[in-house]
Design an enzyme around this catalytic site. Structure first.
Site, mmCIF file in Angstrom:
data_model
loop_
_atom_site.group_PDB
_atom_site.id
_atom_site.type_symbol
_atom_site.label_atom_id
_atom_site.label_comp_id
_atom_site.label_asym_id
_atom_site.label_seq_id
_atom_site.Cartn_x
_atom_site.Cartn_y
_atom_site.Cartn_z
ATOM 1 N N GLY A 75 9.888 11.760 0.941
ATOM 2 C CA GLY A 75 11.112 12.142 0.254
ATOM 3 C C GLY A 75 10.926 13.051 -0.938
ATOM 4 O O GLY A 75 9.862 13.644 -1.141
ATOM 5 N N THR A 137 1.571 -3.906 -4.084
ATOM 6 C CA THR A 137 0.772 -3.401 -2.976
ATOM 7 C C THR A 137 -0.035 -4.543 -2.382
ATOM 8 O O THR A 137 -0.594 -5.358 -3.121
ATOM 9 C CB THR A 137 -0.197 -2.260 -3.381
ATOM 10 O OG1 THR A 137 -1.096 -2.033 -2.284
ATOM 11 C CG2 THR A 137 -1.012 -2.543 -4.615
ATOM 12 N N ASP A 139 -2.717 -4.033 -1.089
ATOM 13 C CA ASP A 139 -4.112 -3.626 -1.250
ATOM 14 C C ASP A 139 -4.766 -4.218 -2.502
ATOM 15 O O ASP A 139 -5.988 -4.235 -2.616
ATOM 16 C CB ASP A 139 -4.228 -2.089 -1.313
ATOM 17 C CG ASP A 139 -3.615 -1.410 -0.099
ATOM 18 O OD1 ASP A 139 -3.469 -2.069 0.947
ATOM 19 O OD2 ASP A 139 -3.250 -0.218 -0.202
ATOM 20 N N MET A 181 -6.260 -3.722 6.669
ATOM 21 C CA MET A 181 -5.793 -2.685 5.741
ATOM 22 C C MET A 181 -6.488 -2.797 4.378
ATOM 23 O O MET A 181 -7.398 -3.583 4.209
ATOM 24 C CB MET A 181 -4.280 -2.793 5.582
ATOM 25 C CG MET A 181 -3.503 -2.271 6.767
ATOM 26 S SD MET A 181 -1.718 -2.352 6.436
ATOM 27 C CE MET A 181 -1.098 -1.343 7.772
ATOM 28 N N HIS A 282 0.134 -3.511 10.789
ATOM 29 C CA HIS A 282 1.294 -3.852 9.958
ATOM 30 C C HIS A 282 1.689 -5.322 10.038
ATOM 31 O O HIS A 282 2.611 -5.732 9.318
ATOM 32 C CB HIS A 282 2.463 -2.928 10.301
ATOM 33 C CG HIS A 282 2.199 -1.521 9.839
ATOM 34 N ND1 HIS A 282 1.388 -0.659 10.547
ATOM 35 C CD2 HIS A 282 2.593 -0.851 8.733
ATOM 36 C CE1 HIS A 282 1.305 0.484 9.897
ATOM 37 N NE2 HIS A 282 2.025 0.399 8.790
ATOM 38 N N LEU A 283 0.992 -6.107 10.875
ATOM 39 C CA LEU A 283 1.225 -7.562 10.819
ATOM 40 C C LEU A 283 0.890 -8.089 9.425
ATOM 41 O O LEU A 283 1.415 -9.107 8.995
ATOM 42 C CB LEU A 283 0.367 -8.280 11.864
ATOM 43 C CG LEU A 283 0.755 -8.010 13.321
ATOM 44 C CD1 LEU A 283 -0.287 -8.579 14.271
ATOM 45 C CD2 LEU A 283 2.124 -8.623 13.613
ATOM 46 N N GLN A 284 0.001 -7.359 8.718
ATOM 47 C CA GLN A 284 -0.362 -7.779 7.354
ATOM 48 C C GLN A 284 0.744 -7.522 6.350
ATOM 49 O O GLN A 284 0.731 -8.056 5.249
ATOM 50 C CB GLN A 284 -1.620 -7.015 6.887
ATOM 51 C CG GLN A 284 -2.855 -7.382 7.647
ATOM 52 C CD GLN A 284 -3.900 -6.276 7.631
ATOM 53 O OE1 GLN A 284 -4.828 -6.307 6.837
ATOM 54 N NE2 GLN A 284 -3.780 -5.302 8.505
ATOM 55 N N ARG A 285 1.673 -6.645 6.712
ATOM 56 C CA ARG A 285 2.741 -6.286 5.760
ATOM 57 C C ARG A 285 4.054 -7.004 6.047
ATOM 58 O O ARG A 285 4.915 -7.115 5.168
ATOM 59 C CB ARG A 285 2.974 -4.776 5.823
ATOM 60 C CG ARG A 285 1.857 -3.934 5.252
ATOM 61 C CD ARG A 285 2.367 -3.032 4.169
ATOM 62 N NE ARG A 285 3.426 -2.182 4.600
ATOM 63 C CZ ARG A 285 3.309 -0.887 4.917
ATOM 64 N NH1 ARG A 285 2.138 -0.308 4.841
ATOM 65 N NH2 ARG A 285 4.342 -0.180 5.275
HETATM 66 O O1 F6P Z 1 -0.926 0.664 0.796
HETATM 67 C C1 F6P Z 1 -0.495 -0.309 1.684
HETATM 68 C C2 F6P Z 1 -0.855 0.022 3.096
HETATM 69 O O2 F6P Z 1 -0.445 -1.026 3.926
HETATM 70 C C3 F6P Z 1 -2.349 0.333 3.315
HETATM 71 O O3 F6P Z 1 -3.135 -0.826 3.332
HETATM 72 C C4 F6P Z 1 -2.293 1.113 4.601
HETATM 73 O O4 F6P Z 1 -3.377 1.993 4.731
HETATM 74 C C5 F6P Z 1 -1.016 1.893 4.454
HETATM 75 O O5 F6P Z 1 -0.204 1.204 3.520
HETATM 76 C C6 F6P Z 1 -0.252 2.072 5.747
HETATM 77 O O6 F6P Z 1 0.843 2.863 5.485
HETATM 78 P P1 F6P Z 1 1.960 3.216 6.572
HETATM 79 O O7 F6P Z 1 2.905 2.047 6.592
HETATM 80 O O8 F6P Z 1 2.578 4.453 6.046
HETATM 81 O O9 F6P Z 1 1.262 3.361 7.884
#
Ligand code: F6P
Length: 358
Positions: A75, A137, A139, A181, A282-285
């Site tokens: 953006g 984050t 991370d 990640m 993205h299971l980690q998120r």
């Molecule tokens: O910074 C958080 C994070 O999940 C990283 O660990 C990973 O590399 C990145 O974002 C993935 O980003 P995107 O959702 O844009 O693929």
């Protein structure tokens, strides 16, 4: 008094709990809270794109993953371009956002974000916006805070994945490689490996020799341990000190990925083992935040409102020595908090017999 809140960049378990903390604390002061949609982008349309947030809505959302406000890592407000490069946000974008916030009578804006979004927040603060930051984050790599919310939830998903991989690895006497990640920091990999009982962990902060990993697996085999779990941080430096990237993408930072597959291929070549790779991605998120993240997020949200009440703008909420306080936003951005290769957590991993590939 009216304040605003927005989250920007990648999502992270605990975002809704921070928003709930902000709304709860503001409500106690009799303040109204506007939640801007899709990160900073919500500041741009005429009149702003926002929803008025009440405790009734945010309490219900606090235990949910994702964000009720939506988010983006692209953006008009990208101040961080590539790894470590900073761009000035165009003045017409700044002016439009300022005009909208003024018209809406927003006296303070809470920005929940990681390094990229806080770099934007810093620029806006320098331009006179009344901003406070909240570090976000999975991370866990932001300077000036010893923990970010979302990290514990990400580590928990790694541990759960390893618990599952243990049983299938043992059944088939295989090597299972799990890519996790963390970008350029090895926190998720290291904590996940310790918590999930991995045998090898490869992190960006320690130079990896794949031959040493292969030798370690062969040594385990000779000792009757016929399965092994290998955790690979996506940012591990595997190819002559280089990281493995997936594609440049549209996001402000290069997309990492493929390190697990590379390690698996090399281990097939260097051992006679059956090897499989799995990327947790993205299971980690996604999913609900852990209890620790919910509490940390609530404390961060409440502290952000305190900073606005005290008119301490340009500061970021920070967690240090078990207390939530604050630091200047500038102290938190542009430099990553990495794993100390000689530190106590790495020593703990080594004491547990985990190979770090060095
Ligand atoms: O910074 C958080 C994070 O999940 C990283 O660990 C990973 O590399 C990145 O974002 C993935 O980003 P995107 O959702 O844009 O693929």
């Amino acid at each position: 008094m009216r304040i605003g809140v927005l989250n920007s960049g990648g999502d992270c378990p605990g975002l809704n709990a921070v928003i709930n903390g902000v709304v709860g604390a503001a409500d106690k002061l009799g303040w109204e809270v506007l939640g801007f949609r899709d990160g900073f982008e919500g500041l741009l349309p005429d009149g702003g794109d926002y929803m008025t947030l009440t405790p009734d809505e945010t309490v219900a959302a606090a235990s949910l993953g994702g964000t009720i406000l939506g988010t983006t890592n692209k953006g008009n407000f990208a101040a961080k371009v590539g790894e470590g490069d900073v761009a000035r946000i165009p003045s017409e974008i700044m002016d439009k956002a300022k005009e909208n916030l003024k018209k809406l009578n927003v006296g303070g804006l809470v920005v929940i974000g990681g390094d990229g979004s806080l770099t934007t927040a810093l620029q806006m603060s320098e331009e006179g916006f009344n901003i406070v930051g909240v570090p976000k984050t999975i991370d866990n790599d932001l300077q000036a805070t010893s923990m970010t919310f979302g990290f514990d939830s990400a580590v928990s998903s790694v541990v759960e994945a390893l618990d599952r991989l243990h049983t299938t690895a043992q059944s088939h006497k295989r090597v299972m490689v799990l890519e996790v990640m963390g970008r350029h920091a090895g926190w998720i990999a290291l904590w996940g490996a310790i918590g999930g009982g991995a045998n090898v962990v490869l992190i960006p902060e320690i130079d990896t020799c794949i031959q040493k990993v292969a030798d370690f697996i062969k040594y385990r085999e000779a000792a009757g341990k016929r399965s092994s779990l290998v955790v690979v941080a996506e940012g591990a430096k595997l190819q002559d000190g280089k990281i493995v990237t997936r594609c440049e993408g549209e996001a402000s930072e290069v997309s990492l990925g493929g390190a697990g597959d590379l390690v698996a291929r090399e281990l097939v070549r260097l051992t006679d083992k059956d090897v499989r790779a799995c990327t947790l991605g993205h299971l980690q998120r996604g999913g609900s935040p852990t209890a620790l993240d919910r509490v940390l997020s609530a404390r961060f949200g409440v502290q952000a409102v305190k900073l606005i009440e005290q008119k301490r703008f340009g500061r970021m909420v920070s967690y240090q020595s078990s207390e939530v306080g604050s630091v200047p936003i500038g102290d938190a951005v542009h430099q990553l908090r990495l794993v100390n290769p000689d530190g106590e957590v790495v020593q703990t991993a080594r004491a547990l017999g985990i190979c770090l590939g060095d």
